[in-house]
Motif scaffolding. Structure first.
Motif, PDB file in Angstrom:
ATOM      1  N   ARG A  16       0.843  -1.214   0.000  1.00 24.70           N
ATOM      2  CA  ARG A  16       0.000   0.000   0.000  1.00 24.70           C
ATOM      3  C   ARG A  16       0.869   1.253   0.000  1.00 24.70           C
ATOM      4  O   ARG A  16       0.557   2.227  -0.667  1.00 24.70           O
ATOM      5  CB  ARG A  16      -0.903   0.012   1.228  1.00 24.70           C
ATOM      6  N   ARG A  20       0.638   4.094  -2.763  1.00 22.45           N
ATOM      7  CA  ARG A  20       0.291   5.449  -2.325  1.00 22.45           C
ATOM      8  C   ARG A  20       1.327   6.457  -2.839  1.00 22.45           C
ATOM      9  O   ARG A  20       0.982   7.545  -3.302  1.00 22.45           O
ATOM     10  CB  ARG A  20       0.222   5.498  -0.800  1.00 22.45           C
ATOM     11  N   ARG A  23       0.747   7.185  -6.502  1.00 17.98           N
ATOM     12  CA  ARG A  23      -0.370   8.121  -6.676  1.00 17.98           C
ATOM     13  C   ARG A  23       0.031   9.534  -6.293  1.00 17.98           C
ATOM     14  O   ARG A  23      -0.296  10.494  -6.994  1.00 17.98           O
ATOM     15  CB  ARG A  23      -1.577   7.674  -5.852  1.00 17.98           C
ATOM     16  N   HIS A  24       0.747   9.662  -5.170  1.00 13.70           N
ATOM     17  CA  HIS A  24       1.156  10.983  -4.679  1.00 13.70           C
ATOM     18  C   HIS A  24       1.990  11.738  -5.724  1.00 13.70           C
ATOM     19  O   HIS A  24       1.839  12.939  -5.901  1.00 13.70           O
ATOM     20  CB  HIS A  24       1.953  10.831  -3.380  1.00 13.70           C
TER      21      HIS A  24
END
Length: 107
Positions: A16, A20, A23-24
Motif C-alpha cells: 500500500r 500510495r 499516486r502521490h
C-alpha cells in the motif's frame, strides 16, 4: 505526467505504501506477468552496466555531478558504442555515417 514505473511482482512493489507513493507523485504502476522472469532482463542489464561504468567508479559529492556523469556515459559511451539489432548490428554512429547522403558529407 504519463510516467510508468515498471517493476517485478516483489512484495515491496505491491505494498500500500508504494502504491500510495505512486499516486502521490502522479505515476502509474506496471508489473510484469507472473512467471515471466525475462520481463525486466533488458533493464536489469542496462542498470548493471550503468552501475559498473558510472556509479561504482568513484564517490559522487553532489547529485548534479552524478547526473552529468550519467548523461555523459549514456550519450558519449553507451549510445555511440552499443550495436543495435534494429540498425543491422551497427552502432548509431556507424549507421548515420553509412546512411548520410554523400553530398552532405562533402559539404
Amino acid at each position: 505526467a504519463g510516467v510508468t514505473v515498471h517493476s517485478d511482482r516483489g512484495s515491496q512493489f505491491r505494498s500500500r505504501r508504494f502504491r500510495r507513493a505512486l499516486r502521490h507523485f502522479g505515476l502509474r504502476g506496471s508489473m510484469g506477468r507472473v512467471g515471466a522472469c525475462a520481463d525486466n532482463a533488458a533493464m536489469e542489464n542496462w542498470f548493471s552496466l550503468l552501475q559498473k561504468n558510472v556509479l561504482n567508479q568513484q564517490q559522487w559529492t553532489t547529485r548534479d555531478e552524478l547526473r552529468l556523469a550519467i548523461v555523459y556515459w549514456i550519450e558519449a559511451r553507451y549510445h555511440r558504442c552499443r550495436r543495435q539489432r534494429r540498425l543491422g548490428k551497427l552502432t548509431p554512429i556507424e549507421f548515420e555515417t553509412i546512411m548520410k547522403d554523400p553530398a552532405c558529407l562533402a559539404g
